[in-house]
Design a protein around this motif. Structure first.
Motif, PDB file in Angstrom:
ATOM      1  N   LEU A   1       0.832  -1.210   0.000  1.00  0.00           N
ATOM      2  CA  LEU A   1       0.000   0.000   0.000  1.00  0.00           C
ATOM      3  C   LEU A   1       0.863   1.255   0.000  1.00  0.00           C
ATOM      4  N   VAL A   2       1.968   1.203   0.764  1.00  0.00           N
ATOM      5  CA  VAL A   2       2.895   2.343   0.800  1.00  0.00           C
ATOM      6  C   VAL A   2       3.476   2.598  -0.589  1.00  0.00           C
ATOM      7  N   ILE A   3       3.931   1.532  -1.246  1.00  0.00           N
ATOM      8  CA  ILE A   3       4.529   1.660  -2.586  1.00  0.00           C
ATOM      9  C   ILE A   3       3.510   2.183  -3.593  1.00  0.00           C
ATOM     10  N   ASP A   4       2.292   1.636  -3.494  1.00  0.00           N
ATOM     11  CA  ASP A   4       1.238   2.059  -4.420  1.00  0.00           C
ATOM     12  C   ASP A   4       0.898   3.532  -4.226  1.00  0.00           C
ATOM     13  N   TYR A   5       0.794   3.946  -2.968  1.00  0.00           N
ATOM     14  CA  TYR A   5       0.464   5.349  -2.655  1.00  0.00           C
ATOM     15  C   TYR A   5       1.591   6.275  -3.133  1.00  0.00           C
ATOM     16  N   PHE A   6       2.849   5.850  -2.910  1.00  0.00           N
ATOM     17  CA  PHE A   6       3.994   6.672  -3.325  1.00  0.00           C
ATOM     18  C   PHE A   6       4.064   6.816  -4.846  1.00  0.00           C
TER      19      PHE A   6
ATOM     20  N   ARG B   1       3.734  10.449  -5.111  1.00  0.00           N
ATOM     21  CA  ARG B   1       5.124  10.807  -4.823  1.00  0.00           C
ATOM     22  C   ARG B   1       5.294  11.316  -3.382  1.00  0.00           C
ATOM     23  N   GLN B   2       4.428  10.818  -2.487  1.00  0.00           N
ATOM     24  CA  GLN B   2       4.520  11.143  -1.068  1.00  0.00           C
ATOM     25  C   GLN B   2       4.477   9.844  -0.264  1.00  0.00           C
ATOM     26  N   LEU B   3       5.236   9.855   0.828  1.00  0.00           N
ATOM     27  CA  LEU B   3       5.248   8.662   1.679  1.00  0.00           C
ATOM     28  C   LEU B   3       4.131   8.748   2.722  1.00  0.00           C
ATOM     29  N   PRO B   4       3.222   7.767   2.751  1.00  0.00           N
ATOM     30  CA  PRO B   4       2.174   7.739   3.790  1.00  0.00           C
ATOM     31  C   PRO B   4       2.770   7.243   5.123  1.00  0.00           C
TER      32      PRO B   4
ATOM     33  N   LEU C   1       3.385   3.365   6.653  1.00  0.00           N
ATOM     34  CA  LEU C   1       4.769   2.932   6.775  1.00  0.00           C
ATOM     35  C   LEU C   1       5.080   2.473   8.194  1.00  0.00           C
ATOM     36  N   ILE C   2       4.542   3.187   9.170  1.00  0.00           N
ATOM     37  CA  ILE C   2       4.761   2.825  10.580  1.00  0.00           C
ATOM     38  C   ILE C   2       4.122   1.473  10.888  1.00  0.00           C
TER      39      ILE C   2
END
Length: 292
Positions: free
Chosen positions: A243-248, A252-255, A259-260
């Motif tokens: 999900l983090v990779i898809d969102y980024f 182009r922003q890190l959720p 990530l935590i």
């Protein structure tokens, strides 16, 4: 055959005499472990001429049974009976335990409150809690928590408990199953309209037993007990990482929140896997030393 009865007791001055006098009719010797009682339990038992182990403070039922088992191993006896001191267990059933042990050539006979249709006397919360603990301990048996039991004396050496609290009955049953002992259940009646039907909060009692079962399983099957939740947390970590990779890729922003969660899940997974592996290695090394 010679029979001895083992009775753990804590603040049972109202019932200890009746239990001893009724039990005496069916056994050759009685040993009581007074677990640091604050009332007249010790004096009453002593006045009735039974052998007594006196604990200076309250250690718990498990500690009492451990001391009683060790004492019984040095006695001239063939069969050992354990029962409570609060009159919930009916000593008049002792001959049934003895006959069952002999006739079925069993190693352990357990009294079951759930094989008898009169269990309606048991409080509902106790029925519910016991059924859960029975399933966790071993689905094969209907009452893993009943302390009214009979043993062949020679098997006691393999069943000496390490638990100090109320998890002792589950621990003994699991040890008996580990040793492939022949365990049989018989139906019994238990009376709850006694002066002190319970010595501890039922929630604490249940948690004590649950922790004992979990600890026992962590020793017997550490890779399964820790490996399954470790795998689950690893999957959670991977899902949130995706999900983090898809969102980024999309923004182009890190959720940070995702990530935590992914990072914490991965850490928990590694800790659980490492713990299970270490326990497995330690248990294997100990077993190798024992069987050398």
């Amino acid at each position: 055959m010679k029979v001895i009865a083992l009775i753990p007791a804590y603040n049972e001055e109202a019932t200890i005499a009746k239990v001893i006098l009724k039990t005496r009719k069916y056994v050759d010797k009685i040993i009581v472990c007074d677990d640091g009682s604050k009332d007249m339990t010790y004096d009453i038992a002593k006045s009735l001429g039974v052998e007594i182990i006196k604990n200076e403070k309250n250690y718990g039922k498990g500690y009492c049974l451990s001391e009683l088992f060790k004492k019984a191993l040095n006695e001239d006896a063939d069969i050992v009976i354990t029962l409570d001191a609060d009159m919930q267990h009916d000593p008049d059933l002792i001959p049934v335990f003895i006959n069952t042990l002999i006739e079925h050539n069993a190693d352990v006979v357990i009294g079951s409150r759930f094989l008898n249709l009169t269990t309606k006397e048991m409080p509902g919360y106790r029925k519910f809690g016991n059924k859960i603990l029975n399933v966790i301990t071993n689905k094969k048996y209907t009452d893993s928590q009943c302390g009214f039991r009979a043993y062949r004396k020679e098997v006691l050496k393999d069943l000496i408990p390490s638990e100090m609290g109320y998890g002792v009955d589950s621990e003994i049953l699991m040890k008996a199953l580990d040793k492939n002992l022949k365990v049989i259940e018989i139906p019994i009646n238990v009376h709850y309209n006694v002066p002190k039907p319970s010595k501890t909060n039922p929630i604490f009692h249940g948690l004590d037993v649950l922790f004992t079962i979990l600890k026992r399983h962590s020793i017997r099957h550490p890779l399964i007990l820790f490996g399954i939740p470790s795998f689950i947390f690893l999957l959670i970590s991977i899902i949130f990482a995706i999900l983090v990779i898809d969102y980024f890729n999309s923004t182009r922003q890190l959720p940070t929140n995702l990530l935590i969660i992914s990072g914490i899940s991965l850490i928990i997974s590694v800790i659980l896997a490492t713990t299970g592996l270490l326990i497995f290695i330690l248990v294997s090394l100990i077993r190798e030393e024992i069987y050398k």
